[in-house]
Design an enzyme around this catalytic site. Structure first.
Site, PDB file in Angstrom:
ATOM      1  N   GLU A 121       0.873  -1.157   0.000  1.00 34.65           N
ATOM      2  CA  GLU A 121       0.000   0.000   0.000  1.00 34.65           C
ATOM      3  C   GLU A 121       0.921   1.222   0.000  1.00 34.65           C
ATOM      4  OE1 GLU A 121      -2.669   0.103   3.339  1.00 34.65           O
ATOM      5  OE2 GLU A 121      -3.476   2.041   2.762  1.00 34.65           O
TER       6      GLU A 121
ATOM      7  N   ARG B 114       5.055 -12.819   9.816  1.00 36.83           N
ATOM      8  CA  ARG B 114       5.701 -11.527   9.617  1.00 36.83           C
ATOM      9  C   ARG B 114       7.060 -11.542  10.278  1.00 36.83           C
ATOM     10  NH1 ARG B 114       1.803  -7.547   8.522  1.00 36.83           N
ATOM     11  NH2 ARG B 114       3.028  -5.724   9.033  1.00 36.83           N
TER      12      ARG B 114
ATOM     13  N   LYS C 256       4.304   0.720   9.443  1.00 42.62           N
ATOM     14  CA  LYS C 256       4.369   2.011   8.775  1.00 42.62           C
ATOM     15  C   LYS C 256       3.716   3.101   9.612  1.00 42.62           C
ATOM     16  CE  LYS C 256       3.018   0.126   4.908  1.00 42.62           C
ATOM     17  NZ  LYS C 256       2.419  -0.051   3.587  1.00 42.62           N
TER      18      LYS C 256
HETATM   19  P1  ATP Z   1       2.656  -2.260   8.028  1.00 42.97           P
HETATM   20  O1  ATP Z   1       1.867  -2.942   9.098  1.00 42.97           O
HETATM   21  O2  ATP Z   1       4.083  -2.090   8.341  1.00 42.97           O
HETATM   22  O3  ATP Z   1       2.005  -1.010   7.558  1.00 42.97           O
HETATM   23  P2  ATP Z   1       1.444  -3.603   5.889  1.00 42.97           P
HETATM   24  O4  ATP Z   1       1.278  -5.071   5.880  1.00 42.97           O
HETATM   25  O5  ATP Z   1       0.256  -2.764   6.158  1.00 42.97           O
HETATM   26  O6  ATP Z   1       2.645  -3.263   6.833  1.00 42.97           O
HETATM   27  P3  ATP Z   1       1.604  -3.383   3.080  1.00 42.97           P
HETATM   28  O7  ATP Z   1       2.112  -2.281   2.245  1.00 42.97           O
HETATM   29  O8  ATP Z   1       0.154  -3.664   3.070  1.00 42.97           O
HETATM   30  O9  ATP Z   1       2.077  -3.097   4.561  1.00 42.97           O
HETATM   31  O10 ATP Z   1       2.425  -4.708   2.822  1.00 42.97           O
HETATM   32  C1  ATP Z   1       2.817  -5.202   1.581  1.00 42.97           C
HETATM   33  C2  ATP Z   1       3.206  -6.636   1.760  1.00 42.97           C
HETATM   34  O11 ATP Z   1       4.295  -6.758   2.667  1.00 42.97           O
HETATM   35  C3  ATP Z   1       2.071  -7.456   2.318  1.00 42.97           C
HETATM   36  O12 ATP Z   1       1.947  -8.644   1.558  1.00 42.97           O
HETATM   37  C4  ATP Z   1       2.489  -7.753   3.728  1.00 42.97           C
HETATM   38  O13 ATP Z   1       2.011  -9.001   4.147  1.00 42.97           O
HETATM   39  C5  ATP Z   1       4.007  -7.727   3.637  1.00 42.97           C
HETATM   40  N1  ATP Z   1       4.599  -7.351   4.925  1.00 42.97           N
HETATM   41  C6  ATP Z   1       4.398  -6.213   5.599  1.00 42.97           C
HETATM   42  N2  ATP Z   1       5.070  -6.220   6.770  1.00 42.97           N
HETATM   43  C7  ATP Z   1       5.730  -7.410   6.823  1.00 42.97           C
HETATM   44  C8  ATP Z   1       6.594  -8.028   7.787  1.00 42.97           C
HETATM   45  N3  ATP Z   1       6.924  -7.420   8.925  1.00 42.97           N
HETATM   46  N4  ATP Z   1       7.085  -9.247   7.505  1.00 42.97           N
HETATM   47  C9  ATP Z   1       6.764  -9.863   6.344  1.00 42.97           C
HETATM   48  N5  ATP Z   1       5.951  -9.343   5.411  1.00 42.97           N
HETATM   49  C10 ATP Z   1       5.438  -8.126   5.637  1.00 42.97           C
HETATM   50 MG    MG Z   2      -1.481  -2.781   4.990  1.00 40.80          MG
END
Ligand code: ATP
Ligand code: MG
Length: 567
Positions: A37, A264, A274
Site C-alpha cells: 500500500e 511476519r 508504517k
Molecule cells: P505495516 O503494518 O508495516 O504497515 P502492511 O502489511 O500494512 O505493513 P503493506 O504495504 O500492506 O504493509 O504490505 C505489503 C506486503 O508486505 C504485504 O503482503 C504484507 O504481508 C508484507 N509485509 C508487511 N510487513 C511485513 C513483515 N513485517 N514481515 C513480512 N511481510 C510483511
Molecule cells: Mg497494509
C-alpha cells in the site's frame, strides 16, 4: 526447542509450489505478487516479503512476480511513497519488468463485480453507520445481528449502489456489504463492508470515484484479474482467507489464486509498522524516513547496508508459519559479513589525541604501505603518510592503565599499524583543566613495518593518522532505536515511544581520517580499522565536510550468541 534446524534448502511455501508444479496445476505457471500500500516507505519486514515473492518467481522457470500498488485508500496515499517503493525494490536487486499494476486501475472492473454480487443477491446496501455496524457485529462468543437493510430487493440495491457511485450520498451514510453469515464464528464473514463512500480525490483516478472498494474485496479480485497463482501474505490474513475464497467462488472467476500465509518478520529493538514509523517521522523524533536508525530500506541503505546483506538476512531467517522475534544482532552479523569481504580498510580517529614523536625528523614524511583488505588481496595496497605529529584514539591511552589494558600508557611501547613501535615518554596537560593535551613518544626506526628485529613483542596495535595530512570529518554513531528488545511487552503498544532510546545517535564532529578518503563518494563504504564499518552519508556529506555513518561496529554479538547456542 528440539535441536536447531540449519538453513533449510526450502520452506513450506516453496514445497507447496513445487507440489503444485508436479501436479500440473496452473498450467505449470508460477505468478506471485508484492502488493504494497503506497502509504509509507518500505521496511525490512517488506524486504522479507519481496525476497520471498520475487525470489520464488526467479527460481521457477518462466516465473513472474508482479508489483501491484494496493492503492484503494485515497486519504493516506501519496505518489512520493510509490516512487520510493519502486526505488527500494530495485535497489534490493529485484525487477518486476513490465508487470507494474495498480489496484486503482481495476476500479471499474471491481465495481462491475460488485454489481454482479448484488444481482446474485450476495451484496446489499446498508444504511447503518460505522458505529451501528460495529454494535451489530457481535463478539467472538455471540453471533451478530442482521442489518434491517439486509433484505432489500436487488432492484433497490442496484439503484442505491449506482447513486452511491454518482455521489448522491455523504461519506459514511451508506456502505455496500457482502451478504454472508452474521452468525459465522469468523468475524470477517459477518457481512463485511466491501465498498464505502469517500469524497476524497485519489492520486491516480482524481475525482472519478467517490466510492472505494475495501481491501478484502479488492485484493482477491486483483490477484484473480492478474492471474496470480500463489498469493503469499502475512499471517494476520489467515482469518481473511475464507472471505478471499468466498468472493472468488461467488463470482465464479476463471482464476482462483491460492492464498498462503507466512509469519511476519519482527526484529528486536525497533518498530516495524508504517503507522509507527510515520509517527516518528511526523513528530520529528527521527530525521525522516531514511534516518539511519529507522528499520526502513532507505534508512538501512543510508546507514550503509548492502542489498546483498539484506537478501542474505532474509534467506537466513527463512519463512515459517509461526510468529517470532528475530534478533537484530543477526541483521548486523549479515552486513558485517558482507562488508568484511568488500569494504576497503582505512584509518580514522574518532576522538583524536595528539602524539608528537620527539625523535622523528621534523620535515620527514614517509609513505607507508597499507593493505586495503586482508580478506581480499586483489584489492591491493595504498600509501598512508606518516609524520612527526599524529593523532591516536583518546581511549587508546590511559595514564593509569588498569589491569588488562594493554594499549598505550606512560613508559609503555605499542605498535602503530603499518608503521613503527612507539613508546610514551611524556604526558602534557592543560594547567588549568588538567586535561591531557598531547603525548610525547619516541619511535624505534628499526621497527618499520611493525616488527622488532630483536624479537621483542608489544601487546597492542593502534590505528592512527598523520596530523597535518589527515582530513577533518564528522562521524555519526548509531545505537538501537528502542531500549527494549520487544516493545510489544509494554501494556500499551501505542506507547512504544516510551521505549525510544534517547542515546540512539551520537555525533562526533572532530574526527580525523586518512587523506585517501578525500574524494570518498557518497554511499561508499569502508572499514575504519578497529572501529567498525562506515558509509559516507548520501545526504549531508560533501567534499569539504565529510560525514560518515557507522553502519555497525566490529563487535559481533551474533557470533557470540551462536557460539553459546552450540554449547
Ligand atoms: P505495516 O503494518 O508495516 O504497515 P502492511 O502489511 O500494512 O505493513 P503493506 O504495504 O500492506 O504493509 O504490505 C505489503 C506486503 O508486505 C504485504 O503482503 C504484507 O504481508 C508484507 N509485509 C508487511 N510487513 C511485513 C513483515 N513485517 N514481515 C513480512 N511481510 C510483511
Ligand atoms: Mg497494509
Amino acid at each position: 526447542m528440539a535441536g536447531t534446524v540449519s538453513r533449510p534448502a526450502t520452506d513450506f511455501i516453496r514445497s507447496i509450489i513445487a507440489e503444485d508444479l508436479k501436479a500440473g496445476k496452473n498450467q505449470g505457471r508460477v505468478v506471485t505478487r508484492f502488493p504494497p500500500e503506497p502509504n509509507g516507505f518500505l521496511h525490512i519486514g517488506h524486504a522479507k516479503s519481496i525476497c520471498l515473492n520475487f525470489g520464488i518467481a526467479a527460481e521457477n522457470e518462466g516465473g513472474i512476480c508482479h508489483l501491484r500498488f494496493d492503492d484503494t485508500n485515497p486519504s493516506k496515499e501519496e505518489a512520493e511513497y510509490a516512487e520510493s517503493i519502486m526505488a527500494d525494490i530495485r535497489w534490493l536487486g529485484f525487477d518486476w519488468a513490465d508487470h507494474l499494476y495498480y489496484a486503482s486501475d481495476y476500479f471499474e472492473k471491481l465495481y462491475q463485480y460488485a454489481v454482479r454480487l448484488i444481482k446474485d443477491g450476495k451484496a446489499y446496501v446498508c444504511d447503518l453507520n460505522a458505529d451501528e455496524i460495529r454494535e451489530c457485529r457481535g463478539t467472538l462468543t455471540e453471533p451478530g445481528k442482521e442489518s434491517p437493510f439486509r433484505t432489500r430487493s436487488v432492484e433497490e440495491n442496484l439503484d442505491l449502489f449506482e447513486r452511491m457511485r454518482a455521489g448522491e450520498y455523504e461519506d459514511g451514510s451508506r456502505v455496500l456489504r457482502a451478504k454472508i453469515d452474521m452468525a459465522s464464528p469468523n468475524m470477517n464473514m459477518r457481512d463485511p463492508v466491501i465498498y464505502r463512500i469517500l469524497h476524497v480525490p485519489h492520486h491516480r483516478t482524481g475525482d472519478k470515484w467517490c466510492i472505494y472498494p475495501m481491501y478484502d474485496f479488492t485484493h482477491c479480485l486483483s490477484d484473480s484479474i492478474e492471474g496470480i497463482t500463489h498469493s503469499l501474505c502475512s499471517l494476520e490474513f489467515e482469518d481473511h482467507r475464507p472471505l478471499y475464497d468466498w468472493v472468488l467462488d461467488e463470482l465464479n472467476v476463471d482464476c482462483h489464486p491460492q492464498q498462503i500465509e507466512f509469519a511476519r518478520l519482527n526484529l528486536t529493538y525497533t518498530v516495524m509498522s508504517k503507522r509507527k514509523l510515520l509517527e516518528l517521522v511526523e513528530q520529528g523524533l527521527v530525521k525522516g524516513w531514511d534516518d539511519p536508525r529507522m528499520s526502513t530500506i532507505s534508512g538501512l541503505r543510508r546507514r550503509g547496508y548492502t542489498p546483498e546483506s539484506i537478501r542474505n538476512f532474509c534467506e537466513r531467517i527463512g519463512v515459517a508459519k509461526r510468529d517470532s522475534m528475530v534478533d537484530m544482532a543477526l541483521l548486523e552479523h549479515c552486513v558485517r559479513e558482507d562488508l568484511n569481504k568488500r569494504a576497503p580498510r582505512v584509518m580514522g580517529v574518532l576522538r583524536p589525541l595528539k602524539v608528537v614523536i620527539d625523535n622523528y625528523p621534523e620535515d620527514l614524511v614517509e609513505e607507508l604501505e597499507a593493505i586495503n583488505n586482508p580478506e581480499d588481496p586483489g584489492m591491493g595496497t595504498r600509501k598512508v603518510p606518516f609524520s612527526r605529529v599524529l593523532y591516536i584514539e583518546q581511549e587508546d591511552f590511559r595514564e593509569d592503565p588498569p589491569k588488562k589494558f594493554f594499549r598505550l600508557a606512560p613508559g609503555r611501547e605499542v605498535r602503530l599499524r603499518y608503521a613503527y613501535f612507539i613508546r610514551c615518554v611524556d604526558v602534557v596537560k592543560d594547567e588549568q583543566t588538567g586535561e591531557i593535551v598531547e603525548l610525547h613518544c619516541t619511535y624505534d626506526p628499526e621497527t618499520k613495518g611493525g616488527s622488532a628485529p630483536d624479537g621483542r613483542k608489544v601487546k597492542a596495535t593502534l590505528h592512527w593518522v598523520s596530523a597535518p595530512h589527515s582530513i577533518r570529518a564528522e562521524a555519526r554513531l548509531y545505537d538501537h532505536l528502542l531500549v527494549k528488545a520487544d516493545p510489544s511487552d509494554e501494556k500499551d503498544d501505542a506507547d512504544f515511544k516510551a521505549c525510544l532510546n534517547s542515546n540512539s545517535l551520537e555525533v562526533l564532529k572532530t574526527c580525523r581520517v586518512e587523506p585517501s578518503l578525500k574524494n570518498a563518494e557518497p554511499g561508499s563504504r569502508y572499514q575504519f580499522e578497529r572501529l567498525g564499518y562506515f558509509c559516507v552519508d548520501s545526504v549531508d556529506s560533501f567534499e569539504e565536510s565529510l560525514v560518515f555513518n557507522r553502519t555497525v561496529s566490529l563487535r559481533d554479538t551474533w557470533a557470540r550468541i551462536e557460539k553459546a547456542l552450540k554449547k
